[in-house]
Structures are given as C-alpha cells and as structure tokens.
Design an enzyme around this catalytic site. Structure first.
Site, PDB file in Angstrom:
ATOM      1  N   LEU A   1     -36.686  31.943  -3.916  1.00  0.00           N
ATOM      2  CA  LEU A   1     -38.144  32.032  -3.785  1.00  0.00           C
ATOM      3  C   LEU A   1     -38.855  30.945  -4.582  1.00  0.00           C
ATOM      4  O   LEU A   1     -38.449  30.602  -5.685  1.00  0.00           O
ATOM      5  CB  LEU A   1     -38.622  33.411  -4.251  1.00  0.00           C
ATOM      6  CG  LEU A   1     -38.030  34.606  -3.502  1.00  0.00           C
ATOM      7  CD1 LEU A   1     -38.616  35.908  -4.033  1.00  0.00           C
ATOM      8  CD2 LEU A   1     -38.258  34.489  -2.000  1.00  0.00           C
ATOM      9  N   HIS A   2     -39.908  30.425  -3.995  1.00  0.00           N
ATOM     10  CA  HIS A   2     -40.751  29.443  -4.685  1.00  0.00           C
ATOM     11  C   HIS A   2     -42.202  29.858  -4.497  1.00  0.00           C
ATOM     12  O   HIS A   2     -42.503  30.898  -3.871  1.00  0.00           O
ATOM     13  CB  HIS A   2     -40.475  28.025  -4.168  1.00  0.00           C
ATOM     14  CG  HIS A   2     -40.523  27.894  -2.671  1.00  0.00           C
ATOM     15  ND1 HIS A   2     -41.666  28.136  -1.942  1.00  0.00           N
ATOM     16  CD2 HIS A   2     -39.564  27.574  -1.776  1.00  0.00           C
ATOM     17  CE1 HIS A   2     -41.414  27.947  -0.663  1.00  0.00           C
ATOM     18  NE2 HIS A   2     -40.140  27.620  -0.525  1.00  0.00           N
TER      19      HIS A   2
ATOM     20  N   HIS B   1     -43.404  31.147  -1.115  1.00  0.00           N
ATOM     21  CA  HIS B   1     -43.110  32.556  -0.803  1.00  0.00           C
ATOM     22  C   HIS B   1     -44.062  33.482  -1.570  1.00  0.00           C
ATOM     23  O   HIS B   1     -44.556  34.468  -1.024  1.00  0.00           O
ATOM     24  CB  HIS B   1     -41.671  32.915  -1.213  1.00  0.00           C
ATOM     25  CG  HIS B   1     -40.601  32.158  -0.497  1.00  0.00           C
ATOM     26  ND1 HIS B   1     -39.771  31.254  -1.114  1.00  0.00           N
ATOM     27  CD2 HIS B   1     -40.215  32.188   0.809  1.00  0.00           C
ATOM     28  CE1 HIS B   1     -38.910  30.762  -0.241  1.00  0.00           C
ATOM     29  NE2 HIS B   1     -39.167  31.301   0.934  1.00  0.00           N
TER      30      HIS B   1
ATOM     31  N   GLN C   1     -28.570  31.869  11.959  1.00  0.00           N
ATOM     32  CA  GLN C   1     -29.488  30.752  12.194  1.00  0.00           C
ATOM     33  C   GLN C   1     -28.959  29.427  11.647  1.00  0.00           C
ATOM     34  O   GLN C   1     -29.655  28.417  11.686  1.00  0.00           O
ATOM     35  CB  GLN C   1     -30.878  31.061  11.640  1.00  0.00           C
ATOM     36  CG  GLN C   1     -31.006  31.128  10.133  1.00  0.00           C
ATOM     37  CD  GLN C   1     -32.383  31.631   9.707  1.00  0.00           C
ATOM     38  OE1 GLN C   1     -32.680  32.807   9.791  1.00  0.00           O
ATOM     39  NE2 GLN C   1     -33.245  30.718   9.277  1.00  0.00           N
TER      40      GLN C   1
ATOM     41  N   LYS D   1     -45.401  25.702   7.202  1.00  0.00           N
ATOM     42  CA  LYS D   1     -44.467  24.579   7.103  1.00  0.00           C
ATOM     43  C   LYS D   1     -43.446  24.670   8.246  1.00  0.00           C
ATOM     44  O   LYS D   1     -43.072  23.679   8.839  1.00  0.00           O
ATOM     45  CB  LYS D   1     -43.737  24.556   5.762  1.00  0.00           C
ATOM     46  CG  LYS D   1     -42.836  23.324   5.666  1.00  0.00           C
ATOM     47  CD  LYS D   1     -41.971  23.322   4.452  1.00  0.00           C
ATOM     48  CE  LYS D   1     -40.848  24.301   4.507  1.00  0.00           C
ATOM     49  NZ  LYS D   1     -39.690  23.889   5.325  1.00  0.00           N
ATOM     50  N   ASP D   2     -43.024  25.903   8.546  1.00  0.00           N
ATOM     51  CA  ASP D   2     -42.095  26.134   9.662  1.00  0.00           C
ATOM     52  C   ASP D   2     -42.933  26.483  10.892  1.00  0.00           C
ATOM     53  O   ASP D   2     -42.915  27.615  11.384  1.00  0.00           O
ATOM     54  CB  ASP D   2     -41.129  27.261   9.299  1.00  0.00           C
ATOM     55  CG  ASP D   2     -40.278  26.908   8.093  1.00  0.00           C
ATOM     56  OD1 ASP D   2     -39.450  26.001   8.205  1.00  0.00           O
ATOM     57  OD2 ASP D   2     -40.480  27.512   7.021  1.00  0.00           O
TER      58      ASP D   2
ATOM     59  N   ARG E   1     -34.932  24.095   0.116  1.00  0.00           N
ATOM     60  CA  ARG E   1     -33.975  22.983   0.198  1.00  0.00           C
ATOM     61  C   ARG E   1     -34.366  21.809  -0.701  1.00  0.00           C
ATOM     62  O   ARG E   1     -33.547  20.913  -0.917  1.00  0.00           O
ATOM     63  CB  ARG E   1     -33.828  22.515   1.644  1.00  0.00           C
ATOM     64  CG  ARG E   1     -33.118  23.549   2.521  1.00  0.00           C
ATOM     65  CD  ARG E   1     -32.750  23.009   3.887  1.00  0.00           C
ATOM     66  NE  ARG E   1     -31.833  23.902   4.576  1.00  0.00           N
ATOM     67  CZ  ARG E   1     -32.196  24.843   5.459  1.00  0.00           C
ATOM     68  NH1 ARG E   1     -33.464  24.995   5.779  1.00  0.00           N
ATOM     69  NH2 ARG E   1     -31.282  25.612   6.028  1.00  0.00           N
TER      70      ARG E   1
HETATM   71  O1  PAF Z   1     -38.106  31.044   7.138  1.00  0.00           O
HETATM   72  C1  PAF Z   1     -37.121  31.682   6.716  1.00  0.00           C
HETATM   73  O2  PAF Z   1     -36.899  31.782   5.515  1.00  0.00           O
HETATM   74  C2  PAF Z   1     -36.169  32.327   7.717  1.00  0.00           C
HETATM   75  O3  PAF Z   1     -36.042  31.558   8.862  1.00  0.00           O
HETATM   76  C3  PAF Z   1     -36.548  33.777   8.066  1.00  0.00           C
HETATM   77  C4  PAF Z   1     -37.894  33.850   8.775  1.00  0.00           C
HETATM   78  C5  PAF Z   1     -36.590  34.617   6.793  1.00  0.00           C
HETATM   79  C6  PAF Z   1     -35.501  34.374   9.000  1.00  0.00           C
HETATM   80  O4  PAF Z   1     -34.243  34.376   8.421  1.00  0.00           O
END
Ligand code: PAF
Length: 293
Positions: A35-36, A39, A63, A151-152, A189
C-alpha cells in the site's frame, strides 16, 4: 483498536451482511497490497462515503502472465496493516489463493473490446484475471461503492463495464491519480526502480504534461499530442510499449483529429519495470500543473 482481518470468504461475507442488515453502506477498496498513499487516498474516500469499509489485500495470480512479476510482487501484510491502522475503522480481507480460486473451478470473466486495446495487446489474459477477481470480490463484499484509481484507467473502464454488464448493484467510483511531489504516479512497482531508473521514470509525467499543455493551447492532432508525450520517454531511454490517444469512454481509436475528450495513455519499461500512466485530455489538468492544496 486493532484492525479486523478476515481471511476467509465466509468470515468477510458475514461481517458485510451484518453491516448491510444494520442499514450501513458498504464501500470497498480492492488492492494487491504494498500500500502507498494512492491506496490510502482511496480508503479515505471510501470512509467519506460509507461507515463500513473493506480493503482487500490479495496478489491475484490470474492477472499475471508467464514471465511477469507475480513471484517478486512486493508482499507484506504486517506493513500494510500498519499503514491502514491510523485511518481507523477498516475491515481487511486477506485471503489465501485457495480461498479465492477453488481447484475445480471453470469460470472466468472476460470483457470484450475495452480489454483488447492498450495493455490488452501487451498483457494477454491480464484483464480477464482482473475482471474475474474483482467480480469474485464484489460477490463476497456486496459493496455499494467500489473505488479505483485513475492511474489504471483501462482497468477502471473495464471494471465499470463488467459491473454494469453483470448487474452488480455497485457504483464504481474513480479517484484522481496520486503523484509524488515531482509528478511520478504512485505505483507499488515504483519500489523496483533504482535511483537512476526513478529519475528517468519521471519522463513519463513530463511527456503527459507536455501533451496536456499542447492540448490546452488548442492542438487536436492525435499524432502531435502522442509525439509530445513520446519524446521525453525516448530521450530518457525508456522502452515504449505504447503512447496512444484513445476515446476516453470506449478506448476506440480517435482518428487523426480528436474531439473534446480523449485518454492519452502510456506504457513503458524502465529497465525491467513496466509502468503505466495517462491523462484524460479535456478533463484532467496537466499533471505537473500546481495542485490546489
Ligand atoms: O489494481 C489492482 O491493484 C488490481 O488490479 C486489483 C483491482 C486489486 C485486482 O487484483
């Protein structure tokens, strides 16, 4: 008060059921841990929206593709719990892989065209893994609101579409990208970067900022906006996977001249580390513009 940590589906489901039966709104922040501040900003927003907040911490194997960083992805539940503790009342869900994926299961969730563009081309199966685990987590938590960072951006659109198509009664809420003081988007990352790579990674936000300023001055040619974002990456010696301007809702190609809004998205490798970032032109301020405090 120590945070409550559930590790099984039945434990968490029971706690969420009790909260809903007591008339409480439930908000949910799915994470893979490490966590940063990005989050934590999602958790604070969740707490603003609901009295009962669940944060999942689960490094989702489906994933990650072969050769990706599943094995070395940063893990540290104690550290994550320490970061969450000052925020107060939060339920943590930290299941094992077996708790989420039964050995005999046969079901996966696949979103169509949205998942094929951008990162979908470079990470086959990635968004199927994301959509599957998020659907499972929604089924356990039953959230009213689920929070995702911009960001995503592609992930955000995919999760929103999945929730809509599968009739999950949840509002998928997006939250602005949280950045370091020098503009680099926060990412778990970033911890992989050496000091030199960290310095060069800043070219990502420099490029997005240049493109956003060009857009603000009236530029609408997709190739010019993409060029402005790409040049700093190339100058810093990053390996560019894509720099693409896409429709901000469908991620379809914009054509040579964009309209009022478009998502300019970047993925590149800094050494072995893959980083992504984006700016939604016509909606987001240039990412290096001074922020209101
Ligand atoms: O963004 C993430 O950290 C992941 O892709 C998620 C949404 C928790 C699903 O594993």
């Amino acid at each position: 008060m120590p945070l409550e940590i559930a590790s099984t589906v039945s434990e968490l489901r029971e706690a969420c059921d009790l909260a809903r039966h007591a008339g409480q709104r439930v908000a949910f922040v799915p994470t893979m841990g490490a966590l940063h501040e990005g989050h934590l900003a999602l958790v604070r927003e969740a707490q603003r929206r609901a009295p009962f907040v669940v944060v999942s911490i689960f490094v989702n194997p489906t994933q990650f593709g072969p050769g990706e960083d599943f094995a070395r992805y940063p893990r540290g539940l104690d550290d994550d719990v320490r970061k969450l503790a000052p925020l107060g009342d939060v339920r943590v869900f930290a299941p094992s892989t077996q708790e989420i994926y039964r050995p005999d299961e046969q079901t996966r969730v696949r979103v169509g065209a949205l998942a094929e563009a951008l990162c979908g081309r470079f990470r086959p199966g990635h968004f199927e893994g994301v959509a599957t685990v998020v659907a499972k987590l929604f089924a356990v938590v039953g959230p009213c609101d689920a929070l995702f960072g911009r960001k995503d951006y592609q992930q955000l659109l995919i999760v929103r579409r999945m929730a809509r198509d599968l009739l999950f009664p949840v509002t998928v809420v997006d939250h602005p990208t949280v950045r370091e003081l020098d503009g680099l988007a926060l990412s778990s990352r970033n911890a992989y970067l050496s000091p030199d790579e960290r310095e060069r990674a800043r070219s990502i936000v420099v490029g997005l900022d240049a493109a956003a300023r060009l857009f603000a001055r009236g530029e609408r040619q997709a190739c010019e906006l993409e060029r402005a974002a790409r040049e700093p990456l190339q100058a810093a010696g990053l390996l560019v996977e894509y720099v693409e301007l896409r429709d901000a809702d469908t991620l379809a190609e914009t054509g040579p001249v964009m309209g009022a809004r478009g998502a300019l998205a970047v993925a590149c490798r800094v050494g072995k580390t893959r980083l992504i970032d984006n700016v939604v032109l016509g909606e987001d301020a240039p990412p290096l513009a001074p922020r209101a405090s």
